[in-house]
Design a protein around this motif. Structure first.
Motif, PDB file in Angstrom:
ATOM      1  N   SER A 193      40.879  33.108  54.482  1.00  0.00           N
ATOM      2  CA  SER A 193      39.686  33.579  53.766  1.00  0.00           C
ATOM      3  C   SER A 193      39.974  34.998  53.298  1.00  0.00           C
ATOM      4  O   SER A 193      40.417  35.836  54.090  1.00  0.00           O
ATOM      5  N   PHE A 194      39.750  35.252  52.007  1.00  0.00           N
ATOM      6  CA  PHE A 194      40.100  36.566  51.483  1.00  0.00           C
ATOM      7  C   PHE A 194      39.073  37.032  50.454  1.00  0.00           C
ATOM      8  O   PHE A 194      38.407  36.234  49.791  1.00  0.00           O
ATOM      9  N   ASP A 195      38.931  38.348  50.378  1.00  0.00           N
ATOM     10  CA  ASP A 195      38.077  38.982  49.378  1.00  0.00           C
ATOM     11  C   ASP A 195      38.929  39.424  48.195  1.00  0.00           C
ATOM     12  O   ASP A 195      40.090  39.812  48.364  1.00  0.00           O
ATOM     13  N   VAL A 196      38.338  39.385  47.017  1.00  0.00           N
ATOM     14  CA  VAL A 196      39.031  39.798  45.802  1.00  0.00           C
ATOM     15  C   VAL A 196      38.337  41.039  45.253  1.00  0.00           C
ATOM     16  O   VAL A 196      37.107  41.094  45.157  1.00  0.00           O
ATOM     17  N   TYR A 197      39.148  42.040  44.916  1.00  0.00           N
ATOM     18  CA  TYR A 197      38.635  43.306  44.408  1.00  0.00           C
ATOM     19  C   TYR A 197      39.245  43.589  43.044  1.00  0.00           C
ATOM     20  O   TYR A 197      40.371  43.182  42.753  1.00  0.00           O
ATOM     21  N   GLN A 198      38.498  44.306  42.243  1.00  0.00           N
ATOM     22  CA  GLN A 198      38.963  44.667  40.907  1.00  0.00           C
ATOM     23  C   GLN A 198      38.857  46.174  40.721  1.00  0.00           C
ATOM     24  O   GLN A 198      37.830  46.775  41.048  1.00  0.00           O
ATOM     25  N   TYR A 199      39.927  46.787  40.213  1.00  0.00           N
ATOM     26  CA  TYR A 199      39.919  48.223  39.968  1.00  0.00           C
ATOM     27  C   TYR A 199      39.206  48.525  38.643  1.00  0.00           C
ATOM     28  O   TYR A 199      39.468  47.889  37.618  1.00  0.00           O
ATOM     29  N   GLN A 200      38.301  49.506  38.689  1.00  0.00           N
ATOM     30  CA  GLN A 200      37.589  49.953  37.497  1.00  0.00           C
ATOM     31  C   GLN A 200      37.587  51.477  37.463  1.00  0.00           C
ATOM     32  O   GLN A 200      37.317  52.131  38.470  1.00  0.00           O
ATOM     33  N   ARG A 201      37.902  52.056  36.296  1.00  0.00           N
ATOM     34  CA  ARG A 201      37.817  53.503  36.156  1.00  0.00           C
ATOM     35  C   ARG A 201      36.354  53.947  36.164  1.00  0.00           C
ATOM     36  O   ARG A 201      35.521  53.382  35.463  1.00  0.00           O
ATOM     37  N   LEU A 202      36.063  54.975  36.951  1.00  0.00           N
ATOM     38  CA  LEU A 202      34.703  55.503  37.007  1.00  0.00           C
ATOM     39  C   LEU A 202      34.540  56.773  36.185  1.00  0.00           C
ATOM     40  O   LEU A 202      33.568  56.926  35.445  1.00  0.00           O
ATOM     41  N   ALA A 203      35.464  57.710  36.350  1.00  0.00           N
ATOM     42  CA  ALA A 203      35.292  59.009  35.704  1.00  0.00           C
ATOM     43  C   ALA A 203      36.638  59.697  35.575  1.00  0.00           C
ATOM     44  O   ALA A 203      37.617  59.339  36.238  1.00  0.00           O
ATOM     45  N   CYS A 204      36.666  60.714  34.727  1.00  0.00           N
ATOM     46  CA  CYS A 204      37.847  61.547  34.525  1.00  0.00           C
ATOM     47  C   CYS A 204      37.381  62.997  34.576  1.00  0.00           C
ATOM     48  O   CYS A 204      36.625  63.446  33.706  1.00  0.00           O
TER      49      CYS A 204
END
Length: 949
Positions: free
Chosen positions: A386-397
């Motif tokens: 059983s595994f969780d899937v995560y996605q990288y998203q840019r928040l700020a610069c």
């Protein structure tokens, strides 16, 4: 009802002093959590953390003191019970006490926290679950204190019962730690989260049993039965929270679709071979844990997976051998999935650190007896994952300046300070965010929701920090997180990248969030799983070769028309016998024996290469057995088994393997020559930069790499040779010797000097001396004995310059090089001339100076170079005053006081005559540290355009 009100009013009046303190503590505890000081306001941060810790402690202590004071005012045990002399309805007393506790210890703090959640504009979808968490937490604490108070007649007895309860909890905690069961709690329970069935059930069971205990005491005063109930509550809540199999919640639904989930496949990553680790219980090694890495294919873009549970069976020869349930390791901060992060950062070029991308999983746990019985055999590993899937998203610069902040309703992140360093910088950030308990298991790992990268948009480079440790985490509960994080970015260990002052001028801090998008379940089956890397068989004959094993090898035969198991056994027997050898040769019979295998069993040979070491014969056989029909198999395992590049070249599969070939150049430190040939045959000049980078990075194979690429049409290697030679000079002797002929051919004077000096070293082997001798003669035009070459160099060393047209070192009519040694210096201050070491050292005061004087120097443009040494943490900026010219140089660490390096200070014009040189310290890398040990200064006269140094 009037009696309940009367008792309640009487309790409030009796405890009015306590309540006068309780109300401000509750208000302060709630409000301080939602203060968000600026990133650089360390004073307010320190005050906030102190208040949070104090109010959390005060709430617990005040509740523990006030509850028995309320309960014991109408005691339930002993001959002084109030209703013995004045009868009173028992349920009325119970209602009054529960009403007092619920109002002041449950409703009041929950209401205050809710009001502050609303005032802080926390999303509405979070508020309701967080309020339920408050109610559960405060209710279970209240009922536990009330239960212990109902069992006792006075505060002394109450304190004894509480101490015993606490002591039992500590004993069981110690037992669980000693028997590794504590690890089970940490790994299988994803935080005290409302959405976790075990946590909620254990809380509800505790509340139910404690409520029953209190009711029993008030209605019937069955004290012994109530003690049994208290013990049952302790053990039952512990078991449910840790081992209960029930699930009353469906998992949260993310954006991961069922179709996307079906495309995911999981395999055991054979590039990271499993290894075994001892599990110590009660001072003995009782079990073995097998750790390895799982590889996920087919995840959505920018995504990565993290296991939350693995159920395993492991069979050897048809028998299941694992008796212990494995658990998934709780990963710590500082982890990043490089491939997914790179995809999210395109078109930036991510420059990773090694310690970010490899965290193994606990794949299996066995008893020692099972491990010893199965350690040498391959088995069948099956896992329900059983595994969780995560996605990288840019928040700020954020611009790289103190005070810059990013804020939302849930989070506030700011830069507290920026500290520039040699080849890098340290950024201290302040991270605050709401992390409701019901969502805690949606983070990839503790404290790692956000990643920070140092980015230069002009060069399109993005650096991950070398360290990402939290040094503070405060909150009255886990729903509020406050952390100060020092992020250290450095390019000192990267040959082709540099974070210098110019680079930092255009740098920014990019914030990336790992967002949970869903959960999935998949099965994994590995038919050739080993508990650890196959160890070589015991050595019975020292320095053995294939000749010593001829009789044993002759006894091995491959049956006609063998099945896969017979082929597997055949390969295993050859490998087992060959593993005793100390030497290997391409003429050994093992290669011919392996070539008898039908090419359809190529995958078994590949598996042996992945699982075993040494695997010399198997790799040689792979070069021959690969056939055109194996194209998919070869491309699938090419990255793990680089020797398969020979098949890529033989059958012309270079274009099909392009991405794998280029990925290998980017990531691997060593590659066979066939791999480089395959890249060269792409005939793509855009690959030249990767080939040059690999040449710089590949410490042990630079000579072979250079030989393969230096004749490519249009390739520029001048800069790469300079970087590789610079690295080799502070590397091992073998690395220096391999690079000397290459650097000499590109006009590096110190490589010529090193080659000439090596000819007189008795410790240098003759084949290497022959290479140096050949290089010297080829690039000087001078022939003769070693003594003659040395004599020629001693006479001309100050006049030699390199002619790029003829590729020769020639002697100028006038000296072009002046070398200043420690004995030439005039020292002012506490600096020492360490004559035994040939250096100037102990240079740690700005007021001290080093001076050199050259009475007569010809007019011209000179380049000044310093030979020096400095360990990590040392180095610094030094001023060079040359008559009226001033230069500055920041010296980077070389790796140690005994590891010398060279640094170009700069160029200056000299009008002729006397030259005074003064060296002054401007800046240290640390406090009260020696800047550098100075070996020498070299002044080299620059030649007209078209010539090289």
């Amino acid at each position: 009802m009037s009696l309940v009100k009367h008792i309640l009013k009487n309790d409030i009046r009796r405890l009015r002093v306590f309540l006068a303190f309780w109300l401000p503590v509750v208000l302060l505890a709630a409000s301080v959590n939602f203060i968000r000081p600026a990133a650089g306001d360390f004073a307010l941060q320190a005050v906030q953390e102190s208040i949070i810790a104090l109010t959390t402690f005060l709430q617990l202590i005040m509740m523990a003191l006030m509850v028995p004071a309320v309960m014991h005012s109408e005691p339930l045990t002993g001959t002084t019970a109030f209703w013995f002399t004045r009868p009173m309805e028992k349920t009325d007393i119970m209602k009054a006490k529960l009403l007092f506790g619920c109002v002041f210890f449950v409703v009041l703090p929950s209401l205050v926290n809710t009001l502050f959640l609303v005032a802080s504009r926390v999303p509405e979808s979070f508020i309701f679950p967080m309020v339920l968490e408050y109610l559960l937490r405060y209710s279970s604490s209240l009922l536990l204190f009330m239960a212990m108070a109902s069992l006792t007649a006075n505060f002394g007895q109450y304190a004894r019962v509480g101490s015993i309860y606490l002591a039992i909890g500590m004993v069981f905690g110690a037992i669980m730690v000693a028997t590794q069961q504590y690890d089970t709690i940490i790994c299988l329970l994803p935080g005290t989260a409302l959405a976790d069935s075990r946590y909620l059930l254990s809380e509800l069971v505790s509340i139910a049993i404690l409520s029953l205990l209190i009711y029993t005491q008030y209605r019937r005063r069955r004290t012994m039965r109530s003690y049994v109930l208290l013990a049952v509550e302790f053990f039952l809540a512990l078991w449910i929270s840790t081992y209960a199999p029930w699930s009353i919640f469906t998992n949260p639904v993310g954006s991961l679709s069922e179709k996307q989930s079906e495309h995911v496949s999981i395999t055991v990553d054979k590039t990271e071979l499993p290894y075994a680790r001892d599990v110590i219980s009660m001072g003995k090694v009782s079990q073995k844990e097998i750790w390895g890495k799982l590889r996920y294919e087919g995840l959505p873009e920018n995504c990565f997976a993290r296991e939350n549970q693995i159920n395993v069976t492991f069979e050897v020869d048809g028998c299941e051998v694992n008796k212990c349930r494995p658990e998934v390791r709780a990963l710590g901060p500082g982890y990043a999935h490089i491939e997914a992060l790179q995809a999210a950062l395109e078109p930036l070029d991510l420059i990773p650190e090694r310690n970010h991308d490899y965290y193994p999983n606990r794949l299996l746990k066995l008893s020692m007896s099972d491990y010893l019985a199965a350690r040498h055999d391959a088995g069948i590993y099956r896992a329900d994952i059983s595994f969780d899937v995560y996605q990288y998203q840019r928040l700020a610069c954020l611009p790289l300046r103190a005070g810059q902040e990013f804020a939302t309703a849930r989070a506030r992140i700011g830069i507290a300070s920026v500290l520039a360093e040699t080849e890098g910088c340290t950024v201290i950030i302040r991270e605050q965010y709401i992390n409701p308990l019901f969502m805690r298991n949606r983070d990839p790992m503790p404290g790692s929701r956000f990643l920070y990268l140092l980015v230069n948009s002009e060069t399109k480079e993005a650096f991950l920090p070398e360290r990402n440790h939290q040094n503070a985490m405060r909150g009255d509960h886990a729903s509020f997180v406050v952390m100060n994080k020092p992020l250290q970015f450095s390019s000192s260990n990267k040959a082709t990248y540099s974070i210098d002052e110019t680079w930092l001028e255009n740098a920014e801090l990019v914030i990336v969030e790992a967002q949970w998008i869903g959960e999935a379940h998949h099965d994994l089956e590995d038919l050739t799983f080993r508990l650890e890397k196959s160890p070589p068989a015991p050595k019975v004959i020292p320095d053995t070769s294939a000749k010593d094993n001829l009789e044993k090898l002759a006894a091995i035969h491959l049956p006609e028309n063998p099945n896969r198991n017979e082929v597997r056994s055949y390969i295993k027997e050859i490998h087992s016998i060959s593993a005793t050898q100390e030497s290997f040769s391409g003429k050994d019979p093992q290669i011919g024996m392996l070539l008898q295998i039908d090419p359809e069993h190529l995958d078994l040979l590949i598996q042996t290469v992945l699982d075993s070491d040494p695997n010399y014969y198997e790799r040689r056989a792979l070069r021959v057995l690969a056939q055109p029909e194996h194209k998919d198999l070869v491309l699938r395992y090419l990255f793990q088994v680089p020797v398969l590049a020979s098949a890529v070249n033989h059958y012309g599969w270079q274009e099909d393997a392009r991405e794998i070939l280029l990925e290998g150049l980017r990531e691997k430190e060593t590659l066979p020559e066939d791999w480089l040939v395959a890249v060269i045959r792409l005939n793509d000049p855009t690959t030249y930069s990767l080939l040059a980078d690999f040449f710089v990075r590949g410490d042990s194979f630079r000579a072979k790499t250079y030989g393969a690429i230096h004749d490519l049409p249009g390739i520029e290697l001048e800069d790469a040779v300079s970087k590789a030679w610079e690295k080799a000079q502070i590397g091992s002797p073998a690395q220096r010797c391999d690079m000397i002929p290459i650097a000499l051919a590109h006009g590096h004077y110190n490589a010529l000097a090193a080659a000439v000096m090596s000819l007189s070293k008795s410790s240098m082997d003759e084949p290497r001396k022959a290479r140096f001798r050949e290089s010297i003669q080829a690039h000087t035009g001078i022939t003769g004995s070693d003594e003659g070459l040395r004599a020629w160099f001693d006479v001309n060393k100050d006049r030699l310059r390199f002619d790029p047209e003829t590729k020769l070192f020639v002697s100028a009519t006038e000296p072009v090089r002046t070398v200043l040694l420690p004995d030439d210096a005039v020292i002012e201050g506490t600096i020492r001339n360490l004559r035994t070491d040939g250096v100037i050292g102990y240079w740690n005061r700005p007021e001290d100076h080093i001076r050199f004087n050259i009475p007569e120097l010809d007019m011209g443009t000179y380049r000044i170079t310093a030979k020096y040494a400095a360990p990590a943490g040392y180095g610094g900026k030094v001023s060079f005053r040359l008559n009226d010219t001033k230069l500055e140089k920041k010296f980077s660490p070389t790796g140690g006081w005994r590891v010398s390096g060279e640094a170009t200070v700069g160029d200056f014009e000299h009008l002729g005559g006397s030259l005074d040189i003064t060296l002054t310290m401007l800046e240290q890398n640390g406090t009260n540290l020696v800047v550098i040990d100075l070996y020498s200064l070299t002044l080299e006269k620059k030649q007209p355009e078209g010539t090289r140094e």
